[in-house]
Structure formats: C-alpha cells, structure tokens
Design an enzyme around this catalytic site. Structure first.
Site, PDB file in Angstrom:
ATOM      1  N   SER A 188      25.195   4.850  15.852  1.00 21.06           N
ATOM      2  CA  SER A 188      24.741   5.834  14.856  1.00 21.06           C
ATOM      3  C   SER A 188      24.172   7.082  15.531  1.00 21.06           C
ATOM      4  O   SER A 188      23.684   7.029  16.662  1.00 21.06           O
ATOM      5  CB  SER A 188      23.660   5.229  13.959  1.00 21.06           C
ATOM      6  OG  SER A 188      24.129   4.085  13.296  1.00 21.06           O
TER       7      SER A 188
HETATM    8  N1  SAH Z   1      23.034  -0.229  14.525  1.00 18.45           N
HETATM    9  C1  SAH Z   1      24.234   0.144  15.249  1.00 18.45           C
HETATM   10  C2  SAH Z   1      25.218   0.868  14.343  1.00 18.45           C
HETATM   11  C3  SAH Z   1      26.541   0.225  14.414  1.00 18.45           C
HETATM   12  S1  SAH Z   1      27.730   0.692  13.206  1.00 18.45           S
HETATM   13  C4  SAH Z   1      23.921   0.931  16.492  1.00 18.45           C
HETATM   14  O1  SAH Z   1      22.771   1.327  16.665  1.00 18.45           O
HETATM   15  O2  SAH Z   1      24.814   1.123  17.297  1.00 18.45           O
HETATM   16  C5  SAH Z   1      27.560  -0.629  12.034  1.00 18.45           C
HETATM   17  C6  SAH Z   1      27.828  -2.013  12.522  1.00 18.45           C
HETATM   18  O3  SAH Z   1      27.758  -2.883  11.384  1.00 18.45           O
HETATM   19  C7  SAH Z   1      29.205  -2.244  13.140  1.00 18.45           C
HETATM   20  O4  SAH Z   1      29.064  -2.783  14.419  1.00 18.45           O
HETATM   21  C8  SAH Z   1      29.864  -3.257  12.177  1.00 18.45           C
HETATM   22  O5  SAH Z   1      30.725  -4.171  12.833  1.00 18.45           O
HETATM   23  C9  SAH Z   1      28.645  -3.939  11.574  1.00 18.45           C
HETATM   24  N2  SAH Z   1      28.884  -4.618  10.291  1.00 18.45           N
HETATM   25  C10 SAH Z   1      29.617  -4.205   9.228  1.00 18.45           C
HETATM   26  N3  SAH Z   1      29.582  -5.115   8.235  1.00 18.45           N
HETATM   27  C11 SAH Z   1      28.791  -6.154   8.678  1.00 18.45           C
HETATM   28  C12 SAH Z   1      28.378  -7.400   8.133  1.00 18.45           C
HETATM   29  N4  SAH Z   1      28.755  -7.826   6.922  1.00 18.45           N
HETATM   30  N5  SAH Z   1      27.574  -8.188   8.870  1.00 18.45           N
HETATM   31  C13 SAH Z   1      27.171  -7.814  10.114  1.00 18.45           C
HETATM   32  N6  SAH Z   1      27.535  -6.645  10.691  1.00 18.45           N
HETATM   33  C14 SAH Z   1      28.335  -5.818   9.986  1.00 18.45           C
END
Ligand code: SAH
Length: 214
Positions: free
Chosen positions: A63
């Site tokens: 993000s």
């Molecule tokens: N917090 C992260 C942002 C990653 S983007 C950072 O700081 O880098 C969002 C993430 O949510 C992705 O890795 C995606 O695979 C995950 N995601 C999406 N749906 C999900 C679910 N149902 N359960 C767990 N993770 C999920």
C-alpha cells in the site's frame, strides 16, 4: 541493510505525510522507523520512500505510505491493543502496527506470499508479528476478540465474522464500496450488535477476495 541515506529518505517521507494531513505522532514515528525498502523487490528500492503503492508478488501491492498512515491513524492503536490485520501482503503495514500495539496477528490468503513475508519479517526483526495463512473473510476466531481490526484490501461488504471478533469499544477500519472506488470506513463496536460508522474519503485497493489460495 538500513543506511543513513534510507533514514534521510524516510524523514522526507514523514514530512510528506504531515503535509498530507497525518497528525498522529506515534504513527509518524513508526513510519519513520520501519525500513520500507526492505519490503519491496530490489528493482523498486530506489522508489521505496516515494508516497506510492508498488507491485509485489502474486499480483498484489504494498500500500501507499499515506494509506498505511491514514488507516493506522484511524485505528488509534494503544500499546495494550491486540490487533488483527487482514491482507499481510508485503508485511509493511503489519511492521508499522507492531511498533504501536502489544500483539499483532496478520492473515494472508496467498500461501506463497504468506511464506515469503513470514520469512522476511523474521529475518528483519519483526518476528513478533504472528502471520497466518487463510481466508481473512473469516477472521481468526482462535485469537479473538481483537481491540482493533484493519482490512488492507478493497471489500464490497463488511464480513460479519470480523465484526463479531471485534471487542466492544473497538475499531474496524475497512475500505468498502460497490465499485472500484472504496470508501475508507471506520466502524466502532458500541455494543454487541450495535455499530457506528464514519467515512474518510475514497481509495483504490486490490480486491478483498473470498477463499485461501494454496
Ligand atoms: N497490508 C499490505 C497490503 C497488501 S495488498 C502491505 O502492507 O503490503 C492486500 C492483500 O490482501 C493482498 O496481499 C491480498 O492477497 C490480501 N487479501 C485479499 N483478500 C484476502 C482475504 N480474504 N484474506 C486474506 N488476505 C486477503
């Protein structure tokens, strides 16, 4: 691993976040301390301290720092808090949260990303973050209730399991909406079954998808 140059770049990033309206000094200190360049692929290292999102494995993203800062600020994390993050991704948001709370659990649906990020977090000194592989739609009942819950993927609805796993008085911060534009929303659990909602602008996120990927 972390140089004076990186520290300098982080200081500039913190200034940018202040200009964009982040006010919580604990959040700003945490962003100033966490070496974001270690959470990105080497190819993007040069840009680690720009206020931008970047691609990571499995078509996911780390993000944008402003989004991380805003979501963290909205959570109003206390040093005694137990926090659940849904969407571990690169682990950066979890690392920022770990500077502020007592205990953090972070759940990721992609197995490969979960494995890679768990290892990274251990290697760079964030081994206290408890990473989990599974469907964040279901939360993590085993360690509930949580004082704070943060969802870092764009949802079309708020999963009821997550609301159930929130402590009374706790906050859940989630980008939610019908289309691509998600409204940053903070839910307060006023009492069992009683919630209040506040909105904080529109953001773009990778989708919150059901089910774990092996
Ligand atoms: N917090 C992260 C942002 C990653 S983007 C950072 O700081 O880098 C969002 C993430 O949510 C992705 O890795 C995606 O695979 C995950 N995601 C999406 N749906 C999900 C679910 N149902 N359960 C767990 N993770 C999920």
């Amino acid at each position: 691993m972390d140089s004076y140059r990186h520290k300098g770049l982080r200081k500039n990033l913190v200034e940018t976040l202040i200009e964009k309206g982040i006010t919580d000094s604990n959040v700003l200190n945490a962003i100033g301390n966490v070496p974001r360049h270690l959470f990105l692929d080497k190819a993007f290292e040069e840009w680690s301290y720009k206020d931008q999102a970047f691609p990571i494995n499995d078509g996911q993203t780390i993000s944008q720092p402003y989004t991380v800062a805003l979501q963290t600020q909205l959570l109003d994390v206390q040093s005694t808090d137990k926090v659940l993050e849904v969407g571990t991704g690169s682990g950066y948001q979890a690392a920022v949260l770990s500077c502020l709370c007592k205990r953090i659990y972070s759940i990721e649906r992609h197995k490969t990303l979960y494995v890679k990020t768990s290892k990274l977090l251990r290697n760079i000194g964030y081994g206290s973050i408890r990473t989990l592989h599974g469907d964040g739609y279901l939360g993590a009942e085993r360690y509930a209730p949580y004082d704070k819950i943060i969802i870092t993927a764009g949802a079309s609805n708020i999963p009821k399991q997550l609301l159930q796993q929130l402590s009374v008085g706790g906050y859940l911060v989630i980008p939610v909406g019908d289309n691509d534009a998600k409204t940053m929303t903070r839910i307060t659990k006023v009492d069992d079954g009683k919630y209040e909602s506040e909105a904080f602008g529109v953001f773009k996120f990778v989708p919150f998808l059901k089910g774990a990927v092996h």
